[in-house]
Enzyme design. Structure first.
Site, PDB file in Angstrom:
ATOM      1  N   THR A 185       0.833  -1.193   0.000  1.00 48.28           N
ATOM      2  CA  THR A 185       0.000   0.000   0.000  1.00 48.28           C
ATOM      3  C   THR A 185       0.867   1.241   0.000  1.00 48.28           C
ATOM      4  OG1 THR A 185      -1.688   1.251   1.204  1.00 48.28           O
ATOM      5  CG2 THR A 185      -0.194  -0.108   2.531  1.00 48.28           C
ATOM      6  N   GLU A 328      -5.251  -2.714   3.931  1.00 51.57           N
ATOM      7  CA  GLU A 328      -5.046  -3.294   5.260  1.00 51.57           C
ATOM      8  C   GLU A 328      -6.276  -4.005   5.815  1.00 51.57           C
ATOM      9  OE1 GLU A 328      -2.348   0.432   5.185  1.00 51.57           O
ATOM     10  OE2 GLU A 328      -4.163  -0.309   4.211  1.00 51.57           O
ATOM     11  N   LYS A 439      -8.392  22.733   7.253  1.00 47.09           N
ATOM     12  CA  LYS A 439      -8.582  23.350   8.569  1.00 47.09           C
ATOM     13  C   LYS A 439      -8.606  24.863   8.411  1.00 47.09           C
ATOM     14  CE  LYS A 439      -7.519  22.697  13.404  1.00 47.09           C
ATOM     15  NZ  LYS A 439      -6.713  21.942  14.395  1.00 47.09           N
ATOM     16  N   TRP A 444     -12.925  22.367  10.822  1.00 51.97           N
ATOM     17  CA  TRP A 444     -12.650  21.469   9.714  1.00 51.97           C
ATOM     18  C   TRP A 444     -13.682  21.605   8.588  1.00 51.97           C
ATOM     19  CZ3 TRP A 444      -7.993  19.606   9.905  1.00 51.97           C
ATOM     20  CH2 TRP A 444      -7.394  19.292  11.126  1.00 51.97           C
TER      21      TRP A 444
END
Length: 545
Positions: A185, A328, A439, A444
């Protein structure tokens, strides 16, 4: 007191022997450079038995890494079975990696042999001398006219199988925790990291693809995995399809939208899977093809735009089935299936529900936590936190311990890097990647949600949002927009379209029109490339939050 059940290893030989014994009459269709070929599962399994012996003849060590550099084909599927069923480790190489990444990964995994489709030789062979661990390059002739190097390391796949006696016994893996396959990955910082799947994790994940609230694969299905077999084992669908006994259709090297939709129609495919960019390309062609047999289009790899999913529902009667995961997580961890509590919702509300990342599959646990403090966050669909995952097909570490364990919590959960909210029913809604959040003034802004709203504009083909520096607010959103062919669009039109759809302070401070959103090696938007492209970008002087 112990239970009195048989203790048999969960290992891939079970999937092979089941397919061989029960589904020998089923077929695998493969698109090649010049037309299509069809083989039966019985014929494929005979070839797998020859390939098992051929790996011995090549001198591959007992747990040697067997690499593939191939398209989605029946012969790639043979390798999917022969390598792990003989105790070796299947290592699928991403054909879209940069050369230096490919060289690094082959060396890091210590691949002993690479099986390569002839059409892909021009990408691999120039790097051969930089891969000292590789003792043989086995060329699979897919009909391409690429010259084959005159080199003693180069072998012909069909000649190799023809010279090998079929393995006659039962394949046996005694320890289910033995490595079966590995993928690398690049979604983490630094060099690509190896994720090693065990036989146990792979079999359990394969079973999960048969769950009713998941892909729900069955013997009656015609399965066409468009997602590459080098992308987290094609989301586990090849193994799941073999376990279920589904008919398989492999799209091969031609990934053009017209080729994909034609195969879906011609072979009466019932379930298919791919990343959003694939289905964006196919969407304009839907009206020209009979896709009545399709019951599910699995879509993942990045957030699925609601507008795209709804376009499919309107055109062919089924929306995209949103799944979430990562290399994963093997990779399917959650699926946004419709539940009983959605009964009675309006079509718009149901579309919103489908656009979520959905519910964790049985045996998978998901939670959200503050990425800095680790404190669990409430499931009220308002609080946000990093998604963390645990379960029998979730990674607990990287190959050779790369990364220093920073992506795993003290209690062993995987830190995914995705930020989400969760409703009281357990449905996850991704709001961004931790590294992609904008941000602004200490608050956010979700780039994913902003992108989805922009892509709802009828003239927009693709859109990606990145944060750029701002003197007052630290960061502000920049929208990178691709306009549909034949259309014209202005920045002002984009902003006006967004005004009623997002908070005022979320509105992008600038809109840049580009020809194409750059993609990663697995088809996701490459925001890293965009950030490099627009590094030092100066926002308009009047930009205000």
């Amino acid at each position: 007191m112990l239970g009195l059940m048989q203790d048999r290893p969960l290992a891939l030989p079970h999937i092979f022997h089941r397919a061989e014994q029960l589904f020998g009459h089923k077929t695998v269709v493969t698109a090649e450079v010049n037309g299509e070929t069809t083989t039966t599962i019985a014929e494929l399994c005979t070839r797998v038995r020859r390939l098992a012996t051929a790996l011995d003849d090549l001198g591959i060590s007992a747990d040697g890494r067997v690499a593939t550099f191939c398209w989605n084909t029946a012969r790639h599927l043979e390798l999917y079975l022969a390598a792990p069923c003989t105790g070796r480790v299947l290592h699928t190489l991403n054909i879209r990696l940069f050369p230096e990444q490919l060289v690094y990964i082959v060396g890091h995994a210590e691949d002993e042999v690479i099986f390569v489709d002839r059409s892909l030789l021009p990408l691999l062979w120039p790097l051969a001398d930089k891969m000292p661990t590789v003792r043989a390059f086995v060329v699979i002739d897919d009909g391409a006219d690429t010259a084959i190097p005159d080199d003693p390391r180069v072998r012909d796949y069909e000649e190799l199988l023809a010279a090998a006696e079929p393995f006659s016994g039962d394949f046996v893996i005694e320890d289910e925790n033995t490595a079966a396959a590995m993928c690398y990955t690049s979604g983490t910082t630094g060099n690509p990291k190896g994720v090693v799947y065990s036989h146990r994790s792979t079999v359990l994940h394969s079973v999960a693809t048969l769950f009713a609230d998941g892909p729900a694969l069955s013997e009656r299905d015609v399965l066409m995995p468009v997602v590459p077999m080098f992308h987290a084992n094609a989301w586990g669908l090849p193994y799941g399809g073999l376990l279920a006994g589904s008919t398989l259709v492999m799209p091969g090297p031609n990934m053009a939208p017209q080729a994909i939709v034609s195969m879906l129609e011609r072979h009466e495919v019932t379930i298919t899977a791919g990343v959003p960019t694939i289905w964006m390309g196919v969407q304009p062609l839907l009206g020209d093809h009979d896709l009545r047999h399709l019951r599910a289009i699995l879509c993942g790899g990045s957030a699925v735009p609601k507008a795209l999913s709804e376009a499919y529902r309107e055109a062919i009667g089924i929306p995209l089935l949103h799944a979430w995961g990562m290399t994963e997580t093997s990779p399917i961890a959650s699926v946004s299936s419709m539940r009983s509590h959605h009964e009675g919702l309006t079509e718009e509300e149901r579309a919103d529900a489908r656009a979520r990342q959905g519910y964790p599959l049985p045996l998978v646990e998901l939670r959200i936590a503050d990425p800095e403090t680790g404190e669990p966050q409430p499931w009220d669909d308002e609080a946000t936190g990093e998604v963390q995952a645990a379960g029998p097909w979730i990674a607990k570490d990287y190959y050779r311990g790369e990364g220093g364990g920073s992506q795993f919590t003290e209690d062993g959960w995987l830190r995914t890097g995705d930020v989400a909210t969760v409703d009281r029913y357990g449905s996850f809604r991704l709001v961004d990647r931790t590294k992609d959040l904008v941000k602004s003034g200490g608050e956010w802004i979700s780039s994913v949600e902003l992108e989805n709203e922009i892509m709802a504009h009828p003239k927009v083909a693709e859109a990606a949002v990145i944060g750029v520096p701002h003197e007052k607010w630290v960061e502000r959103p920049l929208a990178c927009v691709v306009v549909k062919p034949g259309e014209t669009l202005t920045a002002e039109e984009v902003i006006e379209f967004l005004r009623p759809r997002v908070a005022k302070w979320w509105l992008p401070d600038a809109v840049e029109f580009i020809d194409e959103i750059p993609k990663t090696s697995v088809g996701k938007f490459s925001k890293k490339t965009l950030r490099e492209k627009f590094g030092g970008y100066e926002l308009p002087a009047a930009a205000e939050r």
